[in-house]
Design an enzyme around this catalytic site. Structure first.
Site, short mmCIF file in Angstrom:
data_model
loop_
_atom_site.label_atom_id
_atom_site.label_comp_id
_atom_site.label_asym_id
_atom_site.label_seq_id
_atom_site.Cartn_x
_atom_site.Cartn_y
_atom_site.Cartn_z
N SER A 22 0.84 -1.19 0.00
CA SER A 22 0.00 0.00 0.00
C SER A 22 0.88 1.24 0.00
O SER A 22 2.07 1.18 0.35
CB SER A 22 -0.86 -0.01 1.28
OG SER A 22 -1.48 1.23 1.52
N TYR B 118 -4.02 -0.43 9.75
CA TYR B 118 -3.85 -0.74 8.33
C TYR B 118 -2.45 -0.37 7.86
O TYR B 118 -1.77 -1.16 7.21
CB TYR B 118 -4.91 0.03 7.52
CG TYR B 118 -4.87 -0.25 6.04
CD1 TYR B 118 -5.51 -1.37 5.53
CD2 TYR B 118 -4.20 0.60 5.15
CE1 TYR B 118 -5.47 -1.65 4.17
CE2 TYR B 118 -4.16 0.33 3.80
CZ TYR B 118 -4.80 -0.80 3.31
OH TYR B 118 -4.76 -1.07 1.97
#
Length: 258
Positions: A146, A159
């Site tokens: 990510s 996250y």
């Protein structure tokens, strides 16, 4: 010659989280490149729909659900794939969840749930499918990292931490398997609207800021992630391992955009 480098004909791919969002786009892209693809997730209706889309391209598939938080379910998926196809050449780890909360207030159960799915779930799948690849002397593992592997994003600490760890896991596993014929890489997607994040970024100040920080000035479209996955899954990437490839419209390169 160029086309054959990217041709996945005869390869068998498993995509966890392969029925929605970017995992779905990657599953269809691998099928378009010639692979037989097994898209798996927790919901059977979505698995059946995606498998049918893959078969409509003339490829083979299976309809097996799995949950990356359950080792037994991933082992059952592996067993089903080996029974049907005799091998696993490609693993895409695209299952993921997120949770937004102030870091000082985040509930430990929510924190643990995100880490368990995004990080430990990826490690589990790497162990279970990677072991088969090592035995076969060939494999391509592609994890989904990510932008938050590299940059802090407001109020998504679990996250972000999980995805930074996925990047590290990718590099460590790559060097451990470098002599085995198994390459391990990751894709760091830029901002793509998906069911996971759409409520956070579609028509919100956060979404506006993300577009401002992306030099191309737009969100990614799902099909734009598939090319990087095809490359990393193919013979073209035979000397590429331990890399995290950003597909982000220039986000990570950006300092001042005007």
């Amino acid at each position: 010659m160029g086309r054959s480098l990217f041709d996945l004909s005869g390869r068998v791919a498993v995509v966890t989280g392969g029925t929605t969002g970017l995992g779905h786009a990657i599953a269809l892209g691998l099928a378009e490149a010639g692979a037989d693809v097994v898209p798996s997730s927790r919901r059977l209706d979505q698995v059946e729909k995606t498998a049918a889309e893959i078969e409509a391209q003339g490829r083979r598939s299976l309809r097996v659900t799995s949950d990356v938080t359950s080792r037994a379910s991933l082992e059952a998926l592996r067993d089903a794939v080996l029974k049907a196809f005799g091998k696993v050449d490609i693993l895409i780890n695209a299952a993921g969840i997120t949770h937004k909360a102030p870091t000082l207030e985040v509930d430990e159960a929510d924190w643990s749930r995100v880490i368990e799915t995004n990080l430990t779930g990826t490690m589990r799948a790497c162990q279970i499918f990677g072991s088969e690849m090592v035995k076969a002397g060939y494999g391509r593992i592609v994890n989904i990292a990510s932008l938050t592997s590299f940059r802090g994003f407001y109020r998504v600490a679990a996250y972000s931490a999980s995805k930074a760890a996925v990047a590290s896991l990718t590099q460590v596993l790559a060097i451990e398997l470098a002599h085995s014929g198994v390459n391990v890489n990751a894709i760091a997607p830029g901002v793509f609207p998906t069911p996971l994040n759409v409520s956070l970024i579609q028509g919100t100040p956060r979404g506006e800021e993300l577009i401002l920080r992306t030099p191309m000035g737009r969100f990614g479209e799902h099909h734009e992630i598939a090319g990087a996955a095809i490359f990393l899954a193919s013979q073209a990437a035979s000397f590429v391992t331990g890399e995290i490839v950003a597909v982000d419209g220039g986000f990570l390169a950006s300092g001042v955009n005007q």
